[in-house]
Design an enzyme around this catalytic site. Structure first.
Site, mmCIF file in Angstrom:
data_model
loop_
_atom_site.group_PDB
_atom_site.id
_atom_site.type_symbol
_atom_site.label_atom_id
_atom_site.label_comp_id
_atom_site.label_asym_id
_atom_site.label_seq_id
_atom_site.Cartn_x
_atom_site.Cartn_y
_atom_site.Cartn_z
ATOM 1 N N TYR A 126 90.556 -19.618 47.936
ATOM 2 C CA TYR A 126 90.344 -18.275 47.360
ATOM 3 C C TYR A 126 91.491 -17.827 46.451
ATOM 4 C CZ TYR A 126 86.240 -17.861 50.219
ATOM 5 O OH TYR A 126 85.003 -18.069 50.762
ATOM 6 N N LYS A 172 89.986 -29.024 59.652
ATOM 7 C CA LYS A 172 89.531 -30.379 59.306
ATOM 8 C C LYS A 172 90.794 -31.189 59.007
ATOM 9 C CE LYS A 172 86.107 -33.216 58.336
ATOM 10 N NZ LYS A 172 85.099 -33.672 59.300
ATOM 11 N N ASP A 205 83.029 -29.207 61.218
ATOM 12 C CA ASP A 205 81.652 -29.727 61.310
ATOM 13 C C ASP A 205 81.126 -29.666 62.744
ATOM 14 O OD1 ASP A 205 83.762 -31.505 61.521
ATOM 15 O OD2 ASP A 205 82.577 -33.272 61.035
ATOM 16 N N ASP A 229 84.464 -17.991 56.211
ATOM 17 C CA ASP A 229 83.376 -17.371 55.460
ATOM 18 C C ASP A 229 82.043 -17.981 55.888
ATOM 19 O OD1 ASP A 229 82.046 -15.869 53.599
ATOM 20 O OD2 ASP A 229 82.553 -17.140 51.892
ATOM 21 N N ASP A 233 78.795 -16.158 58.553
ATOM 22 C CA ASP A 233 77.390 -15.910 58.204
ATOM 23 C C ASP A 233 76.478 -16.561 59.237
ATOM 24 O OD1 ASP A 233 78.098 -14.551 55.861
ATOM 25 O OD2 ASP A 233 76.425 -15.430 54.748
HETATM 26 P P1 ATP Z 1 76.222 -12.863 49.229
HETATM 27 O O1 ATP Z 1 76.440 -14.130 48.493
HETATM 28 O O2 ATP Z 1 76.925 -11.690 48.641
HETATM 29 O O3 ATP Z 1 76.429 -12.978 50.703
HETATM 30 P P2 ATP Z 1 73.366 -13.271 49.362
HETATM 31 O O4 ATP Z 1 72.258 -12.792 48.491
HETATM 32 O O5 ATP Z 1 73.598 -14.708 49.530
HETATM 33 O O6 ATP Z 1 74.687 -12.478 48.980
HETATM 34 P P3 ATP Z 1 72.789 -11.350 51.291
HETATM 35 O O7 ATP Z 1 72.770 -10.346 50.212
HETATM 36 O O8 ATP Z 1 73.652 -11.106 52.448
HETATM 37 O O9 ATP Z 1 73.148 -12.766 50.804
HETATM 38 O O10 ATP Z 1 71.287 -11.519 51.756
HETATM 39 C C1 ATP Z 1 70.800 -12.664 52.448
HETATM 40 C C2 ATP Z 1 69.437 -12.322 53.034
HETATM 41 O O11 ATP Z 1 69.610 -11.403 54.103
HETATM 42 C C3 ATP Z 1 68.506 -11.659 52.030
HETATM 43 O O12 ATP Z 1 67.198 -12.125 52.209
HETATM 44 C C4 ATP Z 1 68.585 -10.200 52.374
HETATM 45 O O13 ATP Z 1 67.419 -9.497 52.092
HETATM 46 C C5 ATP Z 1 68.912 -10.195 53.860
HETATM 47 N N1 ATP Z 1 69.762 -9.050 54.206
HETATM 48 C C6 ATP Z 1 71.072 -8.927 53.940
HETATM 49 N N2 ATP Z 1 71.548 -7.754 54.377
HETATM 50 C C7 ATP Z 1 70.517 -7.107 54.942
HETATM 51 C C8 ATP Z 1 70.369 -5.834 55.567
HETATM 52 N N3 ATP Z 1 71.396 -4.967 55.714
HETATM 53 N N4 ATP Z 1 69.163 -5.489 56.045
HETATM 54 C C9 ATP Z 1 68.117 -6.338 55.929
HETATM 55 N N5 ATP Z 1 68.198 -7.549 55.342
HETATM 56 C C10 ATP Z 1 69.371 -7.939 54.851
#
Ligand code: ATP
Length: 340
Positions: A126, A172, A205, A229, A233
């Protein structure tokens, strides 16, 4: 006269304004009920600021952000990297703390999951040192220092001492022997200061696999920026919805609170986003302000917001579509506010 706290508010892009409006409704209720002294200052940052000023955080916003005690930040779209990296590095918010916990009543891949990821926030890839060194050949540099590894490890052990007393170092180091090797070695050194806390290690992994297979093996995970990160998720997904996961970026003086999800453009403007992650981030901010001199009332207010959210979720009647319900963002917020 009570101490007055200043909070910079970045509403963000996509679903940001919707979940922030819902969160402000809940915050106002808590602030009134517990007589807190917080001034919110809205600052422009993110994609809309890029359009208007040509930069994600214009100077006028940056000077406000620097002057505030805390930052409450909604998700940012395309310019997310520019916004968060500038704030995290500019204010030295070196610890990104990301809890992953299931809620009673919310369907989860692994019910009972309760872990925290402590992610180093200022180094690794980063630092954005990418170079095109020849046609079709690119490289990226990765920074890992003893100082940053030491302070993030200490945060992880301190946190574990208030939880189930276990820290897992994720790395890693078999491939990245110098960078991850240093991170791992320093974590073990810091661990010696905490003899009552168990320490173990996993390759990244293997850790992603166990996070899905048996998340109960983890209490506190400490790791470098990029692995953290990705892991967080996945951890959010394991607990039910990415819409539930709050996070804090902490330094020694200041902190920023934000949901871990992104701007979710696919559902923006429809009023159906789940505001839970944003609200939990705000509740965490109140508790942190309490520890920073605000006192007991702030901590109680934060806990009241958390309990109200849990109560609405566990009742299962007013849920947003990501949790299988049909409620909209604002009706969820009203239900939470009513319970405070
Ligand atoms: P980033 O790269 O910024 O994380 P991204 O588009 O990859 O963005 P998100 O925007 O987090 O990821 O969204 C991933 C999925 O989760 C999408 O389908 C989105 O609609 C859903 N999502 C994210 N946040 C919410 C929320 N607060 N409520 C409902 N659905 C959500």
């Amino acid at each position: 006269m009570d101490k007055m706290f200043k909070v910079a508010v970045i509403e963000g892009d996509g679903i940001g304004p919707e979940i922030l409006a819902a969160t402000m409704l809940v915050l106002e209720k808590a602030i009134n009920k517990y007589s807190l002294n917080v001034e919110f200052i809205h600052v422009e940052a993110g994609d809309s600021a890029v359009k208007k000023y040509g930069e994600a955080i214009p100077e006028s916003s940056w000077s406000v952000i620097k002057s505030c005690d805390a930052i409450l930040k909604g998700p940012v779209g395309e310019s997310a990297g520019d916004v968060v990296v500038k704030i995290r590095r500019g204010l030295d918010l070196y610890a990104n703390i990301r809890p992953a916990k299931t809620f009673p009543g919310v369907k989860a891949l692994k019910p009972g999951t309760d872990l925290v990821i402590v992610r180093e926030n200022t180094e690794d890839v980063y630092i954005r040192a990418e170079h095109m060194i020849a046609d079709g050949v690119s490289i990226a540099l990765r920074l890992v220092t003893k100082k940053a590894s030491e302070r993030i490890a200490r945060k992880a052990f301190e946190l574990a001492s208030k939880r189930r007393r276990k820290v897992t170092v994720v790395h890693k180091a078999n491939v990245l022997t110098l960078t991850d090797g240093l991170f791992k070695r320093v974590a073990y050194e810091v661990g010696r200061e905490f003899p009552n806390i168990e320490i173990d290690e996993m390759y990244i992994d293997a850790a992603v696999m166990d996070l899905v297979r048996k998340p109960e093996r983890f209490d506190v995970i400490v790791t470098t920026n990029l692995y953290g990160d990705i892991l967080s998720d996945l951890a959010a997904y394991v607990t039910g919805s990415i819409g539930l996961a709050a996070s804090a970026n902490m330094g020694d003086e200041k902190a920023m609170f934000e949901p871990i999800h992104g701007a979710a453009f696919d559902i923006a403007g429809k009023g159906v986003a789940n505001p839970t992650a944003m609200m939990l981030s705000a509740a965490w901010m109140l508790k942190w302000l309490g520890e920073r001199g605000g006192g007991k009332r702030y901590i109680e207010a934060g806990e009241a917001v958390e309990k109200s959210i849990e109560s609405v979720l566990s009742e299962g009647k007013i849920l947003t579509p990501d949790l299988g319900g049909s409620a909209n963002t604002m009706s969820f917020a009203e239900a939470v506010a009513m319970r405070i």
